[in-house]
Design a protein around this motif. Structure first.
Motif, PDB file in Angstrom:
ATOM      1  N   TYR A 194       0.981  -1.053  -0.029  1.00 14.64           N
ATOM      2  CA  TYR A 194      -0.069   0.122   0.002  1.00 14.64           C
ATOM      3  C   TYR A 194       0.850   1.166   0.008  1.00 14.64           C
ATOM      4  N   ALA A 195       1.631   1.224   0.970  1.00 11.83           N
ATOM      5  CA  ALA A 195       2.834   2.539   1.052  1.00 11.83           C
ATOM      6  C   ALA A 195       3.609   2.456  -0.223  1.00 11.83           C
ATOM      7  N   ALA A 196       4.048   1.466  -0.955  1.00 13.88           N
ATOM      8  CA  ALA A 196       4.842   1.586  -1.915  1.00 13.88           C
ATOM      9  C   ALA A 196       3.948   2.272  -3.254  1.00 13.88           C
ATOM     10  N   LYS A 197       2.688   1.624  -3.180  1.00 14.75           N
ATOM     11  CA  LYS A 197       1.824   2.381  -4.312  1.00 14.75           C
ATOM     12  C   LYS A 197       1.570   3.958  -4.175  1.00 14.75           C
ATOM     13  N   LEU A 198       1.578   4.135  -2.599  1.00 12.85           N
ATOM     14  CA  LEU A 198       1.431   5.650  -2.461  1.00 12.85           C
ATOM     15  C   LEU A 198       2.600   6.349  -2.499  1.00 12.85           C
ATOM     16  N   GLY A 199       3.709   5.760  -2.658  1.00 12.75           N
ATOM     17  CA  GLY A 199       4.910   6.363  -2.684  1.00 12.75           C
ATOM     18  C   GLY A 199       5.415   6.704  -1.411  1.00 12.75           C
ATOM     19  N   TRP A 200       4.965   6.036  -0.307  1.00  9.87           N
ATOM     20  CA  TRP A 200       5.299   6.363   1.016  1.00  9.87           C
ATOM     21  C   TRP A 200       6.483   5.816   1.648  1.00  9.87           C
ATOM     22  N   VAL A 201       7.095   5.093   0.772  1.00 12.72           N
ATOM     23  CA  VAL A 201       8.314   4.012   1.405  1.00 12.72           C
ATOM     24  C   VAL A 201       9.532   5.171   1.483  1.00 12.72           C
ATOM     25  N   ASP A 202      10.121   4.863   2.682  1.00  4.38           N
ATOM     26  CA  ASP A 202      11.157   5.997   3.212  1.00  4.38           C
ATOM     27  C   ASP A 202      10.656   7.246   3.429  1.00  4.38           C
ATOM     28  N   THR A 203       9.305   7.312   3.663  1.00  2.00           N
ATOM     29  CA  THR A 203       8.571   8.546   4.379  1.00  2.00           C
ATOM     30  C   THR A 203       8.306   8.347   5.819  1.00  2.00           C
ATOM     31  N   HIS A 204       7.817   9.599   6.583  1.00  2.00           N
ATOM     32  CA  HIS A 204       7.302   9.102   7.722  1.00  2.00           C
ATOM     33  C   HIS A 204       5.686   8.926   7.686  1.00  2.00           C
ATOM     34  N   TYR A 205       5.229   9.323   6.543  1.00  2.00           N
ATOM     35  CA  TYR A 205       3.443   9.008   6.518  1.00  2.00           C
ATOM     36  C   TYR A 205       2.996   7.768   6.882  1.00  2.00           C
ATOM     37  N   PRO A 206       3.487   6.678   6.413  1.00  2.00           N
ATOM     38  CA  PRO A 206       2.822   5.450   6.924  1.00  2.00           C
ATOM     39  C   PRO A 206       2.956   5.256   8.332  1.00  2.00           C
ATOM     40  N   LEU A 207       3.964   5.742   9.110  1.00  2.00           N
ATOM     41  CA  LEU A 207       4.184   5.631  10.596  1.00  2.00           C
ATOM     42  C   LEU A 207       3.316   6.535  11.230  1.00  2.00           C
ATOM     43  N   VAL A 208       2.687   7.465  10.737  1.00  2.00           N
ATOM     44  CA  VAL A 208       1.945   8.478  11.409  1.00  2.00           C
ATOM     45  C   VAL A 208       0.450   8.094  10.923  1.00  2.00           C
ATOM     46  N   VAL A 209       0.072   7.894   9.823  1.00  2.00           N
ATOM     47  CA  VAL A 209      -1.515   7.696   9.269  1.00  2.00           C
ATOM     48  C   VAL A 209      -1.579   6.420   9.673  1.00  2.00           C
ATOM     49  N   PHE A 210      -0.792   5.373   9.093  1.00  2.00           N
ATOM     50  CA  PHE A 210      -1.390   3.543   9.484  1.00  2.00           C
ATOM     51  C   PHE A 210      -1.386   3.542  10.844  1.00  2.00           C
ATOM     52  N   THR A 211      -0.390   4.127  11.640  1.00  2.00           N
ATOM     53  CA  THR A 211      -0.415   3.705  13.128  1.00  2.00           C
ATOM     54  C   THR A 211      -1.572   4.270  13.721  1.00  2.00           C
ATOM     55  N   ALA A 212      -1.892   5.562  13.527  1.00  2.00           N
ATOM     56  CA  ALA A 212      -2.900   6.230  14.122  1.00  2.00           C
ATOM     57  C   ALA A 212      -4.382   5.693  13.908  1.00  2.00           C
TER      58      ALA A 212
END
Lengths: 282, 307
Positions: A132-150
């Motif tokens: 999912y993160a790879a498709k959104l271009g979120w790999v090596d960013t902090h977005y998944p750690l914020v959005v997915f976690t919350a």
């Protein structure tokens, strides 16, 4: 009379002995870590080991900042933690209020769905979430750690806690406010939200604690050293040839624990209620 | 939970006040529910879908293989070690974890001078990140480390802590158990302190000694909290991950590996995404089944369950 007093005395001594043993088991690893962080590379591998460092060396702490961009990594962790807490509050406080006080149609079913989220292990969803993160271009960013976690972990638990908090507040406030002509939104914002402040503190602690401790997720989403969070960075203090640099690693670990312990000593009540909030009042 | 919704709809409210209740409620729930559906529901469906496919990560192709990945779990020789290891942690961590937390809570519930200091100390490991805790312990159990030195002083020579077998599993269980026990102790302490004093007083007047009081009054009273702690430890016991990754990487072979670590290893180290997804689904189903069984059994063991 004397014998009962004596047995009481013995019993109390035994209690204290046992308590000290428990305290030792809990504290020994942490004290050993601090001791090791102050030892020279020579002394750290000596056998039998010395309990207190012979001469205190601060070089390990210097090395922590030289080998890794530790300050940056620390800031990363704090920023991610703060954003997770904010997002958690924004989602869970209104949701908890809706489930406890507004109770729209099918709110019971919605509550069950959110409750089930507490039992999804992060390992079970990490593979699709990474894609999912790879498709959104979120790999090596902090977005998944914020959005997915919350969204997936902290907010559902927080909703559960906030629902409980709003349930314990008297319903009469709502009726009185409505009679006085207060709108639903205003009743919620000006009467119920301020009253739920202690639980809000628990929720913030819970979200921060979870985010700060996350390991599997940052390990998988993040690549570059300057993007890493503290727990992942701790595992990187290794010499590729000589194995772990124990002194530096223990120094980094000590540095990662100090802020948490400081928060604990200044806000112990909130920290304890936050960490136990998920389990209380089931 | 269901009773609540029933009573709320039965309770009559003046008609004018109820208009717009549901839209308002849904508006408040929207951010949470949309987010949860977009991430959680999608992820679960996605992982199930992936588990029916053979995924070639390099070529970017996916081929439907039906139940092949699940069949592989049954024939994979490493599962003969990994699954029993997983159950070992679930049983030991949940039962020993709950019993130890209960004993400590009873110990810390006494009114002794300085007891609050001990209550804080037992909580401190819970504040340390699991990674830090695992790193410190890997330093303690390394050959010629602190543990070897302590045991050496009483004449026990260096034990092979991390070379697989039951000794490694036990030391992992100790590391995991000591880390978060403080949270469970505090939950149980809270329950212990809310046991009504009149009940204890009545028991004492009837001539019950402390052991009898604990068995017949205290334990039934705090049984909902015990159940909660038990469920938390059951769910948590599937997540022995950091320790395994940092101390042995599951080795030697797969001797110290568990299901959650195999998901990571197959999915991200060996890039076998289809198989890793099947393992992830198995992990999820196991947790759901176990919690469902415990939840069903609660009526027999938990005193005075209201809903």
């Amino acid at each position: 009379m004397k014998t009962t007093k004596q047995t009481k005395h013995i019993k109390r001594t035994l209690n204290y002995l046992f308590l000290c043993l428990v305290a030792l088991v809990a504290l020994a690893p942490i004290l050993w870590m601090i001791s090791a962080s102050l030892k020279s590379p020579n002394e750290i591998l000596r056998y039998p080991p010395t309990i207190i460092p012979e001469d205190i060396k601060w070089e390990n702490y210097q090395a922590v900042f030289e080998l890794q961009p530790f300050t940056q990594q620390f800031i990363n962790s704090v920023v991610i933690m703060a954003l997770v807490a904010v997002l958690t509050i924004l989602m869970s406080v209104p949701a908890g209020y809706a489930l406890a006080r507004v109770k729209p149609v099918a709110s019971g079913a919605i509550f069950l769905v959110l409750l089930s989220a507490m039992f999804i292990p992060p390992e079970a969803t990490i593979i699709p979430l990474f894609q999912y993160a790879a498709k959104l271009g979120w790999v090596d960013t902090h977005y998944p750690l914020v959005v997915f976690t919350a969204v997936l972990v902290t907010a559902p638990i927080a909703t559960f806690v906030m629902r409980q908090a709003f349930l314990t507040l008297p319903a009469e406030f709502e009726e009185a406010a409505t009679i006085d002509g207060s709108s639903r939104l205003r009743t919620m914002l000006q009467i119920y939200f301020p009253l739920a402040r202690p639980s809000l503190a628990s929720v913030v602690v819970l979200a921060c604690w979870y985010s700060w401790n996350q390991f599997l997720e940052p390990l998988i989403y993040l690549r570059s050293p300057e993007k890493l969070t503290v727990p992942v960075a701790l595992t990187h203090h290794e010499d590729p040839l000589a194995g772990p640099l124990w002194g530096v690693q223990m120094a980094a670990t000590t540095l990662s624990i100090i802020p948490v312990l400081l928060v604990f000593f200044f806000a112990q009540r909130h920290v304890v209620s936050g960490l136990t909030a998920g389990g209380l009042k089931s | 939970m269901t009773t609540e919704t029933v009573t709320s709809s039965v309770r009559r409210r003046p008609p004018g006040r109820d208009t717009g209740r549901s839209p308002f409620g849904y508006a408040l729930l929207a951010p949470q529910m949309i987010g949860f559906t977009a991430v959680g529901a999608v992820a679960i469906i996605w992982v199930i879908w992936l588990s029916f496919h053979h995924v070639n990560a390099l070529a970017g192709t996916q081929e439907f293989v039906g139940l092949d990945n699940y069949g592989r779990i049954l024939t994979d020789p490493s599962m003969i070690t990994v699954l029993p290891n997983t159950f070992f942690f679930v049983c030991v961590l949940s039962i020993a974890g709950t019993v130890a937390a209960l004993l400590l809570a009873l110990l810390l519930n006494q009114s002794l001078r300085g007891i609050t200091v001990f209550r804080s100390i037992i909580f401190i490991p819970a504040l340390v990140t699991m990674v830090a805790w695992a790193l410190v312990w890997s330093f303690i159990v390394q050959p010629e480390g602190l543990l070897d030195a302590l045991l050496g002083s009483v004449g026990i020579d260096g034990l092979p802590w991390l070379r697989g077998g039951w000794l490694t599993l036990v030391i992992f269980a100790v590391i995991q158990l000591t880390k978060n026990i403080g949270i469970n102790v505090v939950i149980l302490l809270g329950a212990l302190q809310s046991v009504p004093q009149e009940l204890l007083e009545a028991g004492r007047i009837d001539g019950a000694g402390p052991p009898r009081l604990i068995r017949s009054v205290v334990l039934p009273q705090i049984s909902p909290a015990i159940l909660m702690v038990f469920m938390l430890t059951v769910v948590g016991s599937f997540k022995v991950f950091e320790i395994i990754l940092l101390l042995t990487e599951g080795g030697p072979g797969v001797q110290s590996s568990v299901l959650s670590f195999e998901v990571y290893k197959q999915g991200f180290l060996l890039n076998d995404i289809g198989y890793a997804s099947a393992l992830a689904v198995l992990l999820f189903v196991l947790i759901l089944l176990l919690t469902a069984v415990i939840w069903q059994a609660r009526k027999r063991v938990v005193f005075h369950e209201d809903d």
